[in-house]
Write a protein that holds these residues in place. Structure first.
Motif, short mmCIF file in Angstrom:
data_model
loop_
_atom_site.label_atom_id
_atom_site.label_comp_id
_atom_site.label_asym_id
_atom_site.label_seq_id
_atom_site.Cartn_x
_atom_site.Cartn_y
_atom_site.Cartn_z
N ILE A 1 38.52 1.70 80.03
CA ILE A 1 39.30 2.79 80.62
C ILE A 1 40.10 2.30 81.82
CG2 ILE A 1 39.10 5.03 81.80
CD1 ILE A 1 36.78 5.65 79.83
N GLU A 2 39.58 1.33 82.55
CA GLU A 2 40.32 0.79 83.70
C GLU A 2 41.64 0.16 83.28
OE1 GLU A 2 37.49 -1.88 85.48
OE2 GLU A 2 36.69 -0.31 86.78
N ASN A 3 41.75 -0.25 82.02
CA ASN A 3 42.99 -0.84 81.53
C ASN A 3 44.01 0.19 81.06
OD1 ASN A 3 42.37 -3.63 81.90
ND2 ASN A 3 40.93 -3.47 80.21
N MET A 4 43.66 1.46 81.14
CA MET A 4 44.58 2.53 80.75
C MET A 4 45.40 2.97 81.95
SD MET A 4 41.92 4.85 78.50
CE MET A 4 43.10 6.15 78.20
N PRO A 5 46.65 3.41 81.71
CA PRO A 5 47.43 3.98 82.81
C PRO A 5 46.76 5.25 83.33
CG PRO A 5 48.79 3.68 80.84
CD PRO A 5 47.38 3.37 80.46
N PRO A 6 46.93 5.56 84.63
CA PRO A 6 46.28 6.74 85.22
C PRO A 6 46.55 8.04 84.45
CG PRO A 6 47.26 5.41 86.94
CD PRO A 6 47.68 4.81 85.63
N GLU A 7 47.76 8.25 83.99
CA GLU A 7 48.06 9.49 83.27
C GLU A 7 47.33 9.56 81.93
OE1 GLU A 7 51.23 6.47 82.43
OE2 GLU A 7 50.40 7.29 84.28
N SER A 8 47.11 8.41 81.31
CA SER A 8 46.35 8.39 80.06
C SER A 8 44.87 8.66 80.32
CB SER A 8 46.51 7.05 79.35
OG SER A 8 47.85 6.87 78.94
N GLU B 1 28.24 2.80 79.90
CA GLU B 1 29.23 3.24 80.88
C GLU B 1 30.03 2.05 81.41
OE1 GLU B 1 29.23 5.37 85.19
OE2 GLU B 1 27.93 6.25 83.65
N GLU B 2 29.36 0.92 81.63
CA GLU B 2 30.06 -0.28 82.09
C GLU B 2 31.08 -0.75 81.06
OE1 GLU B 2 27.19 -3.26 83.19
OE2 GLU B 2 26.41 -2.03 84.83
N VAL B 3 30.70 -0.73 79.79
CA VAL B 3 31.62 -1.14 78.73
C VAL B 3 32.81 -0.18 78.69
CG1 VAL B 3 31.89 -1.39 76.23
CG2 VAL B 3 29.86 -2.30 77.35
N LEU B 4 32.53 1.11 78.73
CA LEU B 4 33.62 2.10 78.70
C LEU B 4 34.52 1.97 79.94
CD1 LEU B 4 31.93 5.34 77.36
CD2 LEU B 4 33.68 3.95 76.24
N ARG B 5 33.91 1.80 81.08
CA ARG B 5 34.69 1.69 82.32
C ARG B 5 35.65 0.52 82.24
NH1 ARG B 5 30.91 0.87 86.08
NH2 ARG B 5 30.35 3.06 86.07
N SER B 6 35.20 -0.60 81.70
CA SER B 6 36.08 -1.76 81.61
C SER B 6 37.27 -1.50 80.70
CB SER B 6 35.29 -2.99 81.15
OG SER B 6 34.93 -2.88 79.80
N VAL C 1 35.65 7.03 67.19
CA VAL C 1 34.20 6.98 66.99
C VAL C 1 33.79 5.61 66.44
CG1 VAL C 1 32.31 7.90 65.58
CG2 VAL C 1 33.87 9.45 66.76
N GLU C 2 34.57 5.08 65.51
CA GLU C 2 34.26 3.76 64.97
C GLU C 2 34.33 2.68 66.06
OE1 GLU C 2 36.97 3.34 61.70
OE2 GLU C 2 35.91 4.86 60.50
N LEU C 3 35.34 2.77 66.93
CA LEU C 3 35.43 1.82 68.04
C LEU C 3 34.27 2.00 69.02
CD1 LEU C 3 39.27 2.00 68.74
CD2 LEU C 3 38.00 0.06 67.78
N LEU C 4 33.90 3.25 69.26
CA LEU C 4 32.76 3.50 70.16
C LEU C 4 31.47 2.92 69.59
CD1 LEU C 4 33.43 7.12 71.44
CD2 LEU C 4 33.41 5.02 72.79
N GLU C 5 31.31 2.99 68.28
CA GLU C 5 30.11 2.43 67.67
C GLU C 5 30.01 0.93 67.94
OE1 GLU C 5 30.52 3.69 63.60
OE2 GLU C 5 29.40 5.54 63.96
N VAL C 6 31.16 0.24 67.89
CA VAL C 6 31.17 -1.18 68.20
C VAL C 6 30.81 -1.40 69.67
CG1 VAL C 6 32.66 -3.23 68.41
CG2 VAL C 6 32.82 -1.75 66.39
N LEU C 7 31.42 -0.61 70.55
CA LEU C 7 31.12 -0.72 71.98
C LEU C 7 29.66 -0.37 72.26
CD1 LEU C 7 34.33 0.85 73.55
CD2 LEU C 7 33.72 -1.57 73.43
N TRP C 8 29.14 0.67 71.58
CA TRP C 8 27.73 1.07 71.80
C TRP C 8 26.80 -0.05 71.40
CZ3 TRP C 8 29.43 3.81 74.95
CH2 TRP C 8 29.68 5.18 74.94
N ASP C 9 27.11 -0.73 70.31
CA ASP C 9 26.26 -1.84 69.89
C ASP C 9 26.21 -2.92 70.96
OD1 ASP C 9 25.41 -0.73 67.53
OD2 ASP C 9 26.90 -1.76 66.29
#
Length: 165
Positions: free
Chosen positions: A127-134, A120-125, A23-31
């Motif tokens: 999540i794209e760096n995560m392995p498919p199983e993750s 969504e663009e920030v999150l997508r960037s 949640v703390e990381l998401l707050e930074v991304l949301w900003d």
């Protein structure tokens, strides 16, 4: 000791700690997303008002205050600021002359739409760096978390104001 070998009683605690970190990381991304939006960013409290009005158009200040768990003067000030931005409009109630109804304007809805795209663009960037199983595990875990929140929010004894906006 990892979460798999931890005693069962500490697993929810560790999961809650990990969720708080996320949640703390998401707050930074949301900003970042909010700062990239075309209109001046609104505060977290103002954003909660916009989300609430998006879900429940035409509510009055008292009901909005209950949803937010805030006092009428605080809610009124939040709405004043959002009205000045053109995101909220107050209209007379068809039921009571003393009551005003709150509605999200087209500009307010457009702001929320743009904010969601930016986030969504920030999150997508990320999540794209995560392995498919993750990514699959994240999707499944978030779906289960959402379901648990919805069950908790709808359980008896949970007041409307306890829900987040």
């Amino acid at each position: 000791m990892n979460a798999q070998t931890a005693p069962p009683s500490s697993r929810p605690v560790r999961a809650a700690e990990a969720a708080c970190e996320v949640v703390e990381l998401l707050e930074v991304l949301w900003d970042r997303g909010r700062d990239a939006a075309p209109v001046a960013p609104v505060s977290a409290s103002q954003l909660r008002v916009l989300y609430s009005l998006e879900r429940e158009q035409g509510i009055n200040l008292r009901t909005l205050g209950e949803i937010l768990g805030s006092s009428p003067p605080s809610v009124s000030r939040l709405c004043d600021r959002l009205e000045a931005l053109g995101f909220v409009e107050r209209t007379p109630s068809p039921v009571s002359r003393r009551e005003l109804m709150l509605n999200l304007t087209r500009s307010g809805a457009a702001y929320l739409g743009e904010l969601r795209v930016q986030r969504e663009e920030v999150l997508r960037s990320v999540i794209e760096n995560m392995p498919p199983e993750s990514r699959a595990a994240l999707r499944d875990g978030l779906a289960a978390f959402r379901d648990a929140v919805e069950r908790n929010a709808l359980s008896p004894g949970t007041r409307r104001a306890d829900r987040t906006a």
